[in-house]
Design a protein around this motif. Sequence first.
Motif, mmCIF file in Angstrom:
data_model
loop_
_atom_site.group_PDB
_atom_site.id
_atom_site.type_symbol
_atom_site.label_atom_id
_atom_site.label_comp_id
_atom_site.label_asym_id
_atom_site.label_seq_id
_atom_site.Cartn_x
_atom_site.Cartn_y
_atom_site.Cartn_z
ATOM 1 N N UNK A 103 0.836 -1.266 0.073
ATOM 2 C CA UNK A 103 0.163 0.041 -0.107
ATOM 3 C C UNK A 103 0.773 1.187 0.191
ATOM 4 N N UNK A 104 1.887 1.200 0.898
ATOM 5 C CA UNK A 104 2.734 2.375 0.964
ATOM 6 C C UNK A 104 3.729 2.651 -0.393
ATOM 7 N N UNK A 105 3.818 1.779 -1.166
ATOM 8 C CA UNK A 105 4.721 1.820 -2.565
ATOM 9 C C UNK A 105 3.853 2.782 -3.304
ATOM 10 N N UNK A 106 2.364 2.703 -3.270
ATOM 11 C CA UNK A 106 1.532 3.297 -4.239
ATOM 12 C C UNK A 106 1.568 4.883 -4.382
ATOM 13 N N UNK A 107 2.146 5.206 -2.892
ATOM 14 C CA UNK A 107 2.134 6.632 -2.675
ATOM 15 C C UNK A 107 3.631 7.405 -2.955
ATOM 16 N N UNK A 108 4.744 6.511 -3.112
ATOM 17 C CA UNK A 108 6.026 7.196 -3.208
ATOM 18 C C UNK A 108 6.265 7.361 -4.857
ATOM 19 N N UNK A 109 7.091 8.391 -5.025
ATOM 20 C CA UNK A 109 7.449 8.602 -6.440
ATOM 21 C C UNK A 109 8.121 7.460 -7.164
#
Length: 428
Positions: free
Chosen positions: A422-428
């Motif tokens: 989930x967190x990977x979806x928000x990082x550039x």
Amino acid sequence: SRLLAYIIGGVVAFVLIIIGLSIMGVFSGSGGQAVIPLVGSLTVWGIQDDSGIWHEIIQEFQKKHQLARINYYRLYEGTYEETLIDRIAAGAGPDVFMLPNDLIAEHKDKIALFPQSQFGFFVKDYQNVFVDGLYEELTTDKGEIIGFPLFLDTPVLFYNKDILNSAGYALVPNNWEDLLPLVKQFTVKTQPRDIVKSGLAIGTYRNVNNAFDIVSSLFLQFGDPIITFRPTYRVTLETNAVAVFNFYTSFANPSSDNFAWTSRLTQSLDAFAQGDAAMAIGFAQDIDRIRARSPHLAFGVAPFPQPKGIRRPVVYGRYFFPAVYKNSSNQRLAWEFVSYVTRGEGANIYIEKTKRPPARRDIIAAGGQTAQDDVFYRQSLIAREWYIPNGSATRLIFEDAVESIVTRSATVEEGLRLMKDKMRQFIP
């Protein structure tokens, strides 16, 4: 007409003021170089702080800049981000807006860069003035400055003095290993899976105030940066993260010796205020809430516990900083005001009025007014941040991970794997 005469007279008077100031010699700096007086008005948006806190700061600033006007408005915290986005999109944004550190990544594109040469304050000076933990978030790889912090609050251990005194404890242990026996001793169960009195109110997420900050502190203590962003963005959360979640959720696990909290109990700080928890984790801003709920409660403040033998003590920190909107029509005045409230005399007034812990080294070195203040002041020096890609979404991701582990709908490994995805979806 008489109205026209009044208008012309007003314009002439304004021009005469400007000319008069120039003739009198409004000078600053070496060499007696004349400075154009700052003229105009600023709209400043804040959260949590009411206008009474800012009244004296604004008054003192306007004494120095008599042709400037500062208009401060406190916005509702629950819709602050939404309001900011909508008003900026409509072209009606503020000149300066308070930005919590967990919203920096989302709104960095709205922030003006500090004109270092114009003010004679450079990125190399940053860590000499402010504590180390904020440097990476408030500067860029290119040596630019995006802002200066108003304060730096960190989680501490609140403890019930009467409970600890009655058990013969004069001091609270400063490490997790020595604290755990106290947690077990002060936890009262009516049956194996039911807690009546908690030794330490942590372990779940939804009914633990500041759970995000507690878990973030543990990640940093166990050596996991969570997300790295220099030189590249990468979600970590590996072996150390497993240890963190095993430890944190053990306080909500009936099979663990650390069992001291359940999801059936009230909010952690309310339980502490009511005397139903011997210890809880909170921030400086939580102290008034506890005192309002229980005025006669005798409680103390101790540093956030660290792992025994840790070489570099660390705790996660919260702060706001006044960001200058990049499309403000009066950026020079905006930066003068921001500099005054963060690096000038206004910073001392703000800390005195709010009782928040400072982020400036000179104020920390001067010490607080009480021993309680000093706990927060010292912790500012060991506070660290991590790259939070999306504040509200990240907190929900943490909540889902912790609650899934506590309810046993997922193993620790499964919870972390889903969290990373989930967190990977928000990082550039």
